[in-house]
Design a protein around this motif. Structure first.
Motif, short mmCIF file in Angstrom:
data_model
loop_
_atom_site.label_atom_id
_atom_site.label_comp_id
_atom_site.label_asym_id
_atom_site.label_seq_id
_atom_site.Cartn_x
_atom_site.Cartn_y
_atom_site.Cartn_z
N ALA A 31 0.93 -1.41 0.18
CA ALA A 31 -0.02 -0.04 -0.08
C ALA A 31 0.92 1.32 0.01
CB ALA A 31 -1.09 0.21 1.35
N GLU A 32 1.96 1.27 0.77
CA GLU A 32 2.86 2.48 0.85
C GLU A 32 3.46 2.68 -0.62
OE1 GLU A 32 5.66 2.58 3.96
OE2 GLU A 32 4.10 2.88 5.48
N GLU A 33 3.65 1.60 -1.25
CA GLU A 33 4.49 1.62 -2.58
C GLU A 33 3.57 2.18 -3.51
OE1 GLU A 33 6.08 -2.17 -3.34
OE2 GLU A 33 7.67 -2.10 -1.95
N SER A 34 2.37 1.93 -3.51
CA SER A 34 1.15 2.19 -4.49
C SER A 34 0.84 3.64 -3.96
CB SER A 34 0.11 1.18 -4.63
OG SER A 34 -0.50 1.09 -3.46
N GLY A 35 1.00 4.38 -2.87
CA GLY A 35 0.53 5.51 -2.53
C GLY A 35 -0.90 5.42 -1.73
N ASP A 36 -1.40 4.04 -1.58
CA ASP A 36 -2.75 4.06 -0.76
C ASP A 36 -2.46 4.18 0.70
OD1 ASP A 36 -5.45 3.53 -0.18
OD2 ASP A 36 -5.55 1.54 -1.32
N TRP A 37 -2.66 5.46 1.14
CA TRP A 37 -2.23 5.57 2.51
C TRP A 37 -3.49 5.14 3.44
CZ3 TRP A 37 2.74 5.88 3.27
CH2 TRP A 37 3.44 6.41 2.38
N ASP A 38 -4.63 5.08 2.86
CA ASP A 38 -5.65 4.43 3.63
C ASP A 38 -5.45 3.17 4.03
OD1 ASP A 38 -7.30 6.92 4.07
OD2 ASP A 38 -8.16 6.67 1.98
N GLN A 39 -5.36 2.42 2.98
CA GLN A 39 -4.95 0.90 3.26
C GLN A 39 -3.74 0.73 4.14
OE1 GLN A 39 -6.89 -1.61 2.63
NE2 GLN A 39 -8.45 -0.20 1.86
N ALA A 40 -2.58 1.50 4.01
CA ALA A 40 -1.47 1.53 4.48
C ALA A 40 -1.61 1.72 6.31
CB ALA A 40 -0.54 2.50 4.08
N CYS A 41 -2.67 2.77 6.37
CA CYS A 41 -2.84 2.93 7.68
C CYS A 41 -3.65 2.07 8.53
CB CYS A 41 -3.69 4.44 7.98
SG CYS A 41 -2.69 5.84 7.71
N ALA A 70 5.42 -1.16 13.55
CA ALA A 70 4.13 -0.77 13.07
C ALA A 70 3.43 0.36 13.55
CB ALA A 70 3.30 -1.94 13.95
N HIS A 71 4.10 1.00 14.86
CA HIS A 71 3.92 2.35 15.21
C HIS A 71 4.38 3.31 14.14
CE1 HIS A 71 1.91 1.44 19.04
NE2 HIS A 71 2.91 0.58 19.28
N CYS A 72 5.59 3.11 13.75
CA CYS A 72 6.26 4.28 12.66
C CYS A 72 5.42 3.97 11.23
CB CYS A 72 7.62 3.44 12.50
SG CYS A 72 8.69 4.02 13.93
N ALA A 73 4.84 2.86 10.95
CA ALA A 73 4.39 2.96 9.70
C ALA A 73 2.78 3.53 9.77
CB ALA A 73 3.84 1.46 9.54
N LEU A 74 2.20 3.51 10.95
CA LEU A 74 0.98 4.12 11.27
C LEU A 74 1.14 5.62 11.24
CD1 LEU A 74 -1.87 4.20 11.98
CD2 LEU A 74 -1.60 3.74 14.24
N MET A 75 2.17 6.00 11.99
CA MET A 75 2.39 7.50 12.06
C MET A 75 2.67 8.13 10.56
SD MET A 75 4.35 8.13 15.48
CE MET A 75 4.68 9.87 15.39
N ARG A 76 3.46 7.35 9.93
CA ARG A 76 4.04 7.68 8.61
C ARG A 76 2.63 7.95 7.57
NH1 ARG A 76 7.88 4.77 8.33
NH2 ARG A 76 6.89 2.80 7.13
N GLY A 77 1.94 6.98 7.83
CA GLY A 77 0.73 7.09 6.95
C GLY A 77 -0.20 7.90 7.34
N LEU A 78 -0.43 8.41 8.49
CA LEU A 78 -1.34 9.55 8.99
C LEU A 78 -0.88 10.72 8.33
CD1 LEU A 78 -2.15 8.25 12.61
CD2 LEU A 78 -3.76 8.50 10.46
N CYS A 79 0.56 10.89 8.49
CA CYS A 79 1.13 12.39 7.90
C CYS A 79 0.88 12.49 6.46
CB CYS A 79 2.45 12.12 8.23
SG CYS A 79 2.79 12.48 10.11
N MET A 80 1.17 11.12 5.74
CA MET A 80 1.16 11.27 4.22
C MET A 80 -0.53 11.66 3.91
SD MET A 80 4.15 10.96 3.28
CE MET A 80 3.55 11.07 1.60
N LYS A 81 -1.30 11.35 4.66
CA LYS A 81 -2.83 11.36 4.54
C LYS A 81 -3.18 12.61 4.71
CE LYS A 81 -5.94 8.84 6.05
NZ LYS A 81 -6.88 8.08 6.97
N GLY A 82 -2.30 13.67 5.40
CA GLY A 82 -2.77 14.97 5.59
C GLY A 82 -3.10 15.17 7.00
#
Length: 1004
Positions: free
Chosen positions: A157-167, A183-195
């Motif tokens: 999901a991160e590679e495809s830019g689908d941040w909703d699914q990544a979160c 996992a905590h880092c991935a969640l924070m990173r996804g939330l930031c990239m979602k805006g």
């Protein structure tokens, strides 16, 4: 095939998807252990020790009870002897096998969707150490597998830019192992990239305060990055030319308008909508528009708005510069915002509070918000379009059904469609909708999450009511209001209506979110479902016929097939006598489906066939009656079947089958013992003989036999009313074609008393004959009144088609062509549905063509006439062979098409049989008009002669011909011409007088 589900809850489902329950947890544990080892032969003593930790007699008896419980509820699933137990192959599907197969195939989405929770969580601490060890090892193995799948899905999901699914994947990893720093880092990173950096920071503070990840340097770095937001100067937000969120342009415009309206006091907007409706997406796109225009956006997490002090501190950070604040808001948050507004500088700002519906309404009532922006469900068409645009691999059928099951929630509809696509499933009918919904719900974590969000606002009573409405059969759903009136559901029903869960109308109450209702209903066992069906049946048995038919459906669903059969037959019989053919078809089909004995199948099959004949679906009736003939013996049973088959063949207009059916009817008549049945069979033989194209003498004898039989009807003949009324219609049409109008009226009066014994069928036969007499006698208003106020219930069968055709003909003669075309269009649509004979369709098409001709719509008239003149089989005789050519010739005369005029003249000369058409004024009108302007006197004389021939049978056509003759030669029969014009005016057809004058002037 049974299915054993093991994630979230151990559940056994049968082939229909219904839950099968066992008596105790240990019985369920034994079943799970046996299914998990399908190729192992288990020694009974070992199984007893595994679950009861003993080899004594009590443990062995408990094992025997458990095996009996499994076999009695699930059939031959196990092979059991005195020493061993073994699972029978290919009898049950084990969900864990699918889980492991999906992981081996690297189908990580399927793995995640199947994992609804821990492996067999309700079997923890069963009190058997050996079983608990096996269960723990299986549970841990499943956790490892789903963890690997989640990590892979998060990376993809991160590679495809689908941040909703990544979160979503990262959040599940966090819940599975709260000490997983990655996992905590991935969640924070996804939330930031979602805006949504505020949520990322809030998560970091929660993790830090809980001390879950120690020093966690990577988390600290991510938190510093999330907090590094720059402040930009204010610029006006402009509404984009194209709305970035499909289907939500109105909501986006409202947000833009709120931003423009912000002044010294901030604009407070409560944004309401369930997840998947596009609420969060619209807010994010609006925030992006504000940010791109140079404005400032501040995202506040839940823990930052807990009190007035915390909120004021956050708002103070950008005093005088803040333009858009987005935060979660319940009633307390709105009060805190109201308090902070008293002390902080918030001019030219907009506060968007993401609220639940109840909190938003309370805040609006307390004047804590300026307005509430609700994201209501989309209509099914728009929702399906959005699904197709989002996923080009989705088929229109998948998109439409997904939109329907989701209740107009585009996010849920997309998740449902994705689940079907991943499984290669294509819904193929209404019967498979529930199975398709179950497949999507069980195989997709996204679907389960969104459906759970839909159910979250409902109370326990509202959930149960939703389940009840989902469990009811489709027939009973149409009477849900009567069912719910039997119990105190009013409060729960009002609650569902307020929350947008109910679609109601005409007594029907249906759920707007079918899948969510099914999910609640799937939790009910078979006994509870049966109680609901029986309760609904008791409520409906006291209602009208359609409600009682629905009660029979509920009894069948509850398993009371004998009661359902008896009630279905009773309802079908009463509905036939009342002319409610759809109700009779529904009840008869239900009774036929649940009939077991031959006599019951004959009884219900004949009722269903009679209902199909009354409705006008002759091919269906014929197919059913052939089945009945195969199981009927001899005597009266076979006679009834052959009589119904003869009626179906006669009404369908099949000339090849009439002779064969006549011989079969004669053979069956020899064995009939019931007098009323023998009389009905005799008159049906005469009907088939009269329809043959052979000797005129035999046909005349048959018609005379029908005439004599009709005069001597008795109340015993009511059971064969359809046969007698069909015979009367055939005789009346023959008299109407070959004799005078007065003789047809005399026949009607002689048979009126006899037909009155035949109930609904007799009333409709009398009404049809009276309409013909009134029309041919130029009593147009009387004819129209006969159709507008018919006795008895409204027609929902082939008589409804005839009524629409007659209404069209009456409006045509009165000059109301738009009303006529409307009725005739509906009549043709009904004819297609009811398999009406070719003759009925031809008359309807001719009336449509005449309407278009007199209205002046040349193209429409030409389309209708071409359809009548174009025959796929030249040897197939048309019921109307001359009138379409005459009308086509009149069209050609209007456009001076000499070639077409000659073709029409030649065709009319070569028509061998114009039986029943010579009384139509169209044919002499065209032939006279085609003589040309130089022979106007001869043309007028031809029209007068045709009028004299037509007058005894059709006064209306005769008067039209005399009016046309007077327009061609004013000096010819001047008094008759004047009298004819007066008759047409008094009948309501003065429009034809004006038309004839214009026609004559154009031909001069």
């Amino acid at each position: 095939m049974l299915t054993l589900r093991c994630f979230g809850e151990v559940t056994t489902l049968d082939s229909r998807g219904l839950r099968i329950s066992l008596r105790s947890r240990k019985h369920t544990g034994l079943l799970l252990y046996l299914v998990a080892h399908p190729r192992t032969v288990h020694v009974r003593d070992e199984l007893a020790y595994l679950l009861w930790e003993s080899h004594d007699r009590k443990a062995r008896h408990s094992l025997s009870q458990a095996l009996y419980d499994i076999r009695s509820n699930m059939g031959p699933l196990l092979t059991v002897d005195t020493h061993a137990v073994r699972l029978v192959p290919n009898r049950i599907v084990y969900e864990l096998d699918e889980f492991e197969a999906a992981f081996q195939a690297r189908d990580h989405k399927a793995v995640i969707d199947l994992y609804r929770g821990d492996f067999a969580p309700e079997l923890i601490d069963l009190g058997a150490e050996g079983f608990d060890r096996w269960l723990d090892s299986e549970r841990e193995r499943c956790r490892v597998i789903v963890g690997l799948a989640l990590r892979n899905a998060q990376r993809v999901a991160e590679e495809s830019g689908d941040w909703d699914q990544a979160c979503l994947a990262a959040l599940r990893l966090v819940r599975q192992n709260e000490f997983d720093e990655e996992a905590h880092c991935a969640l924070m990173r996804g939330l930031c990239m979602k805006g949504d950096p505020a949520s990322a920071l809030a998560h970091y503070r929660a993790v830090r305060d809980a001390g879950l990840v120690g020093t966690a340097l990577r988390l600290t770095e991510l938190a510093e990055w999330a907090g590094g937001e720059e402040v930009a100067p204010y610029l006006a937000v402009h509404e984009p030319a194209e709305n970035p969120v499909e289907g939500r342009d109105a909501e986006f415009r409202q947000l833009v308008g709120a931003f423009r309206a912000a002044g010294p006091a901030p604009v407070r907007v409560a944004v309401v909508g369930e997840r998947g409706m596009g609420r969060d997406l619209v807010v994010r796109e609006f925030a992006r528009a504000v940010r791109s225009a140079g404005g400032i956006v501040q995202w506040l997490a839940a823990d930052e708005v807990r009190g007035r002090t915390d909120l004021a501190a956050e708002l103070r950070r950008y005093a005088g510069k803040l333009r858009l604040v987005v935060l979660p808001a319940d009633s307390g948050n709105w009060r805190a915002i109201d308090g902070a507004m008293q002390t902080e500088e918030m001019s030219r700002s907009v506060i968007l509070g993401l609220s639940q519906d109840r909190a938003a309404r309370e805040a609006e009532g307390a004047r804590l918000v300026d307005f509430v922006l609700t994201f209501d469900p989309l209509d099914e068409g728009t929702c399906a379009t959005m699904v197709l645009q989002a996923d080009p691999t989705c088929t229109p059928g998948q998109a439409a059904l997904g939109a329907r099951l989701s209740g107009g929630n585009p996010g849920l509809a997309r998740a449902i469609a994705r689940a079907w696509i991943s499984r290669g499933h294509e819904p193929d009918g209404s019967a498979s909708r529930m199975e398709a919904g179950r497949l999507a719900y069980e195989r997709s974590a996204d679907v389960r999450s969104l459906v759970d969000d839909q159910l979250k606002p409902l109370s326990q009573g509202e959930r149960r009511l939703a389940a009840v409405l989902s469990i009811l059969t489709p027939a009973a759903s149409a009477h849900a209001a009567a069912i719910l009136a039997e119990r105190s559901w009013s409060e729960d029903l009002d609650g569902l209506k307020a929350k947008g869960w109910i679609r109601s109308g005409d007594g029907a109450i249906r759920l707007s979110r079918p899948l969510a209702g099914w999910v609640v209903a799937w939790g009910f066992d078979g006994q509870e479902r049966a109680r609901i069906h029986l309760s609904a049946a008791r409520a409906l048995e006291k209602g009208e016929l359609s409600a009682r038919s629905a009660a029979a459906c509920e009894l069948a669903a509850a398993g009371s097939t004998s009661r359902a059969f008896d009630l279905g037959c009773a309802v079908a019989s009463e509905a036939l006598l009342s002319g409610l053919s759809p109700v009779a078809c529904e009840a008869g089909a239900l009774a036929f489906e649940h009939a077991t004995a031959v006599v019951d199948r004959l009884r219900s099959g004949l009722l269903l066939a009679e209902a199909e004949l009354q409705r006008g679906r002759f091919r269906r009736a014929t197919a059913l009656l052939h089945q009945m003939a195969a199981i009927a013996g001899t005597g009266d049973d076979l006679g009834r079947v052959q009589l119904a088959l003869a009626r179906a063949v006669a009404m369908a207009g099949d000339p090849f089958a009439r002779g064969l059916q006549r011989r079969r009817l004669l053979e069956a008549r020899e064995h009939a013992t019931e007098e009323a049945l023998a009389r009905a069979m005799a008159v049906q033989v005469s009907v088939l003989t009269a329809l043959e194209t052979g000797s005129n003498r035999s046909r005349a004898t048959a018609f005379e036999s029908i005439r004599r039989a009709l005069v001597s009807l008795s109340p015993d003949d009511l059971r064969f009313a359809g046969t007698w009324c069909d015979a009367f219609r055939l005789l009346f049409s023959q008299v109407a074609r070959r004799s005078t109008r007065s003789e047809a009226r005399l026949l009607l009066e002689r048979c009126r008393y006899s037909l009155a014994h035949l109930g609904y069928e007799g009333i409709r036969a009398i009404a049809g004959a009276e309409f013909w007499v009134a029309m041919r006698g130029a009593r147009l208003r009387d004819a129209l009144e006969l159709l507008r106020t018919p006795p008895g219930p409204p027609d929902e069968n082939r008589y409804g088609s005839a009524k629409l055709n007659n209404l069209g003909a009456a409006f045509l003669e009165l000059g109301d062509f738009d009303a006529a075309l409307d009725r005739l269009r509906r009549c043709r649509a009904l004819d297609e549905e009811l398999e009406s004979p070719v003759a009925d369709r031809a008359y309807t098409l001719l009336n449509q063509a005449q309407c278009a001709f007199f209205k002046g719509d040349v193209e429409l008239c030409r389309r209708y006439t071409e359809r009548m003149l174009r025959r796929p089989d030249p040897d197939d005789p048309e019921p109307l062979s001359a009138q379409p050519w005459a009308l086509n010739g009149l069209l050609a005369l209007a456009h001076q098409d000499q070639r077409e005029i000659r073709i029409c003249q030649e065709r009319l000369e070569t028509v061998a049989d114009r039986d029943g058409e010579d009384d139509s004024y169209l044919i002499p009108w065209f032939l006279a008009s085609a003589m040309g302007p130089t022979r106007r006197e001869d043309a007028a004389q031809c029209l007068v002669e045709a009028a004299d021939r037509t007058a005894p049978n059709d006064r209306l056509s005769a008067q039209k011909l005399r009016v046309l003759a007077g327009t061609l030669s004013p000096s010819h029969a001047r008094e008759e011409h004047r009298r004819a014009r007066g008759v047409l005016r008094s009948a309501g057809a003065s429009w034809f007088v004006r038309f004839a004058d214009v026609w004559s002037q154009q031909r001069a």
